[in-house]
Design a protein around this motif. Structure first.
Motif, short mmCIF file in Angstrom:
data_model
loop_
_atom_site.label_atom_id
_atom_site.label_comp_id
_atom_site.label_asym_id
_atom_site.label_seq_id
_atom_site.Cartn_x
_atom_site.Cartn_y
_atom_site.Cartn_z
N GLU A 102 0.82 -1.22 0.00
CA GLU A 102 0.00 0.00 0.00
C GLU A 102 0.86 1.27 0.00
OE1 GLU A 102 -2.55 -0.59 3.42
OE2 GLU A 102 -4.04 -1.61 2.20
N GLU A 103 1.72 1.35 -1.00
CA GLU A 103 2.59 2.52 -1.12
C GLU A 103 3.04 2.68 -2.57
OE1 GLU A 103 5.90 1.66 1.40
OE2 GLU A 103 6.73 0.14 0.06
N MET A 104 3.43 3.91 -2.91
CA MET A 104 4.00 4.17 -4.22
C MET A 104 5.47 3.74 -4.21
SD MET A 104 1.42 5.37 -5.86
CE MET A 104 2.22 5.89 -7.38
N VAL A 105 5.90 3.13 -5.28
CA VAL A 105 7.30 2.67 -5.35
C VAL A 105 7.93 3.14 -6.66
CG1 VAL A 105 6.97 0.66 -3.88
CG2 VAL A 105 6.63 0.44 -6.33
N SER A 106 9.19 3.45 -6.57
CA SER A 106 9.98 3.81 -7.75
C SER A 106 11.28 3.02 -7.68
CB SER A 106 10.27 5.32 -7.77
OG SER A 106 11.06 5.66 -8.88
N LYS A 107 11.56 2.27 -8.72
CA LYS A 107 12.73 1.39 -8.69
C LYS A 107 13.66 1.68 -9.86
CE LYS A 107 10.75 -2.69 -6.39
NZ LYS A 107 10.61 -4.17 -6.48
N THR A 108 14.94 1.45 -9.60
CA THR A 108 15.93 1.40 -10.67
C THR A 108 16.01 -0.04 -11.16
OG1 THR A 108 17.23 3.22 -9.75
CG2 THR A 108 18.36 1.71 -11.26
N ALA A 109 16.01 -0.20 -12.46
CA ALA A 109 16.11 -1.54 -13.05
C ALA A 109 17.35 -1.60 -13.93
CB ALA A 109 14.86 -1.86 -13.86
N TYR A 110 17.80 -2.81 -14.16
CA TYR A 110 19.00 -3.03 -14.96
C TYR A 110 18.64 -3.94 -16.14
CZ TYR A 110 21.08 -1.21 -10.73
OH TYR A 110 21.39 -0.41 -9.65
N PHE A 111 18.71 -3.36 -17.32
CA PHE A 111 18.45 -4.13 -18.53
C PHE A 111 19.75 -4.77 -18.99
CE2 PHE A 111 18.70 -4.58 -23.09
CZ PHE A 111 17.48 -5.11 -23.45
N PHE A 112 19.67 -5.99 -19.50
CA PHE A 112 20.82 -6.58 -20.17
C PHE A 112 20.35 -7.64 -21.16
CE2 PHE A 112 20.16 -9.15 -16.35
CZ PHE A 112 20.33 -10.45 -16.78
N ASN A 113 21.18 -7.92 -22.11
CA ASN A 113 20.97 -9.03 -23.02
C ASN A 113 21.89 -10.18 -22.63
OD1 ASN A 113 19.01 -8.38 -25.13
ND2 ASN A 113 20.41 -6.73 -25.67
N TYR A 114 21.40 -11.39 -22.85
CA TYR A 114 22.21 -12.57 -22.59
C TYR A 114 22.39 -13.33 -23.90
CZ TYR A 114 23.97 -16.82 -20.43
OH TYR A 114 24.76 -17.89 -20.07
N LYS A 115 23.63 -13.67 -24.21
CA LYS A 115 23.93 -14.41 -25.44
C LYS A 115 23.52 -15.86 -25.24
CE LYS A 115 27.84 -11.48 -26.76
NZ LYS A 115 29.31 -11.46 -27.01
N GLN A 116 22.34 -16.16 -25.72
CA GLN A 116 21.70 -17.44 -25.44
C GLN A 116 21.86 -18.41 -26.61
OE1 GLN A 116 20.63 -19.67 -23.06
NE2 GLN A 116 19.38 -17.99 -22.27
N ASP A 117 22.04 -19.69 -26.29
CA ASP A 117 22.11 -20.69 -27.34
C ASP A 117 20.79 -20.75 -28.11
OD1 ASP A 117 24.67 -21.44 -26.67
OD2 ASP A 117 24.07 -23.18 -25.49
N ILE A 118 20.87 -20.76 -29.42
CA ILE A 118 19.67 -20.95 -30.23
C ILE A 118 19.06 -22.32 -29.94
CG2 ILE A 118 18.84 -21.28 -32.60
CD1 ILE A 118 20.82 -19.12 -33.47
N ASP A 119 19.93 -23.32 -29.86
CA ASP A 119 19.49 -24.70 -29.62
C ASP A 119 20.34 -25.28 -28.50
OD1 ASP A 119 18.69 -27.32 -29.65
OD2 ASP A 119 19.18 -27.69 -31.75
N HIS A 120 19.73 -25.53 -27.36
CA HIS A 120 20.49 -26.07 -26.22
C HIS A 120 20.96 -27.50 -26.47
CE1 HIS A 120 19.92 -22.60 -23.66
NE2 HIS A 120 18.63 -22.60 -23.97
N ASN A 121 20.40 -28.14 -27.47
CA ASN A 121 20.86 -29.48 -27.83
C ASN A 121 22.02 -29.46 -28.80
OD1 ASN A 121 18.71 -30.74 -26.32
ND2 ASN A 121 17.32 -30.19 -27.98
N ASP A 122 22.29 -28.29 -29.38
CA ASP A 122 23.38 -28.17 -30.35
C ASP A 122 23.90 -26.73 -30.35
OD1 ASP A 122 25.15 -28.27 -32.42
OD2 ASP A 122 23.69 -28.86 -33.96
#
Length: 541
Positions: A102-122
């Motif tokens: 029951e309060e107003m909140v203001s947050k700092t967030a951290y955006f990032f990209n992760y270099k993810q495998d297209i196919d975890h099986n290969d």
């Protein structure tokens, strides 16, 4: 313009946008990737470009969200030093109201990209950039993994609008959010209409890789970890628990259905049962009577169908009979969404009775849905409910739309959802058993058809293979899970069966609960059951 030339022009417009986005490049360590990087083109005058038929290419809002210096530079540095983490940027989330505290909140967030495998099986197939957002409450605080089932920033990819699960407020926790592959700007196969790596196991592998990296980064991770989400987000929680049962200290999926067919009527049967009405059969009979009265009165049907036809001029309706069919379909659909999002006591007084006017039937019963503000509903509760409905609700899935032809034309938040539904998740159908004697053969055929068609997206349904495998796997699992379901929510009809629950799994049913995780609106005994369980796992120390 010839269709081929139209496609080529739209693809060029798309590439112009793609070339500017640091989140869009898919590549591999040896640069031998099946997804070609975007070519460098001049920046267009506008990010949002009309591409015909009312469609637009949505802007990646990360490009326009200003960075903030009001952040913890140690977090930024730690993220930048983490393997496979790129494009780190601190920004401010929009100030919002925290209903639990029951309060107003203001947050700092951290955006990032992760270099993810297209196919975890290969892994040799390369990698793509997967969008993530992190908020930090403290190294020693619990961390909530919000297992997104969609894009991070809703329709416009607006990162500043990102909300957080209710358990973040309850636990005063860090929150890590990961965009679901193929949604938003996390595209394993770039701007194609291919869906080769869109499935629950691949996304669970994504979560495993990112969670492992963040734990090793030292940014958060000293406290307990909990995965949670609502609806498809909750299904993602459950999938992750099945694939990686020991990675989290707890898993809490809200409102997660598990369908074993493309036309599973259990969700609809649920909202025609006394359980959805807190065992109050009188309330249930009011709803059933409204359907029966409408479906028994041809003159009423014709008048309501006319109103529907007049109110939807863009819908191609060729005859009165077709208009009646479509009107009846809308009646079933909107009843489903009302039960899904709106507490019954908000609209019980609107249910029409035999002899009521066409207007009462049409406006109060046929077209009233999740976007309607109901009698006595305070503005703040309406906007909160409507915002959730807008975030979670799928788009129209009827017919074949130009939107689905190629992702180069249009990146739409919900098309991957429909594709995955057609591949492995299944969907709900309408239970007609209780009114089929009032329907013509043509109406029965029309209303009983599956709401989705895999052929529309060029994919094949696995006939429930994955879901059945998942259910058997959960039966053997020892992970700590609490499945939370709203008693009024239609999707509760697709709940995990009792005989598929692992030894450390349990269910919590929310009386009068709808399709959300609004813990602040639960009664004391419901909150107490959740908190007791969390405390037993060390989350409330």
């Amino acid at each position: 313009m010839e269709f081929k030339n139209y496609i080529n022009k739209m693809m060029m417009l798309s590439v112009a946008i793609v070339a500017m986005s640091m989140t869009m490049v898919s590549c591999s360590d040896n640069d031998d990737n099946p997804v070609a990087p975007p070519v460098e083109l001049e920046e267009p005058e506008e990010y949002v470009i009309e591409v015909g038929e009312g469609m637009t290419m949505p802007e990646n809002m990360f490009l326009t969200v200003p960075a903030t210096t009001d952040c913890d530079q140690n977090v930024v540095n730690a993220l930048k030093a983490t393997d496979k983490v790129t494009d780190v940027k601190a920004f401010k989330l929009n100030t919002r109201y925290d209903f639990y505290n029951e309060e107003m909140v203001s947050k700092t967030a951290y955006f990032f990209n992760y270099k993810q495998d297209i196919d975890h099986n290969d892994p040799s197939k390369g990698w793509f950039k997967q969008q993530c957002v992190l908020t930090v409450a403290g190294k020693d605080r619990p961390t909530v993994l919000h297992t997104q089932g969609y894009a991070l920033g809703d329709y416009d990819n607006d990162l500043q609008m990102i909300g957080e699960p209710a358990l973040v407020s309850v636990l005063e926790a860090n929150c890590l959010q990961v965009e679901y592959r193929y949604f938003g700007w996390s595209l394993p196969e770039g701007y194609t209409n291919k869906w080769n790596y869109l499935d629950a196991k691949q996304q669970s592998g994504d979560l495993h890789a990112i969670v492992t990296a963040i734990k090793q980064s030292g940014v958060v991770g000293n406290g307990k970890w909990l995965a949670t989400g609502v609806s498809k987000n909750g299904m993602t929680t459950a999938d992750y628990a099945y694939c990686y049962p020991n990675e989290m200290d707890a898993y809490v999926p809200f409102c997660a259905p598990f369908h074993t067919s493309l036309c599973d009527i259990r969700p609809y049967t649920r909202i025609l049962s006394k359980e959805a009405f807190d065992e109050d059969t009188e309330k249930l009979e009011k709803v059933k009577a409204a359907f029966v009265n409408l479906f028994s009165d041809k003159e009423l049907q014709l008048e309501c169908a006319k109103k529907y036809r007049d109110g939807h001029p863009s819908v191609d309706i060729s005859s009165d009979e077709e208009a009646i069919q479509i009107m009846k379909k809308a009646t079933f659909d909107n009843y489903y969404t009302r039960m899904m999002y709106v507490a019954f006591d908000r609209w019980e007084s609107m249910i029409p009775k035999a002899g009521d006017s066409v207007e009462d039937y049409y406006f109060n019963f046929i077209v009233a849905d999740d976007k309607t503000q109901y009698p006595g509903e305070p503005d703040e509760l309406y906007y909160r409910r409507k915002e959730l409905a807008d975030i979670l609700k799928e788009d129209s899935i009827s017919g074949s739309s130009p939107h689905a032809l190629t992702r180069a034309i249009f990146i739409h938040r919900h098309w991957p959802y429909l594709v995955q539904t057609c591949k492995e998740m299944g969907y709900f159908g309408i239970d007609l058993s209780w009114v089929e004697h009032l329907l013509t053969p043509a109406e029965k055929d029309f209303l009983s058809r599956p709401l989705i068609n895999p052929e529309t997206y060029g994919v094949t349904y696995d006939n429930g293979k994955y879901v059945k495998e998942f259910l058997e796997g959960m039966k053997q699992s020892t992970c700590n899970m609490m499945f939370v379901y709203g008693m009024q929510d239609p999707w509760t009809g697709g709940q995990i069966p009792d005989d598929k629950m692992g030894v450390n799994s349990r269910k919590l049913f929310i009386r009068n609960g709808t399709h959300n995780d609004f813990i602040d609106m639960w009664n004391q005994s419901e909150k107490a059951e959740l908190f007791k369980w969390l405390d037993s796992l060390g989350f409330l120390e």
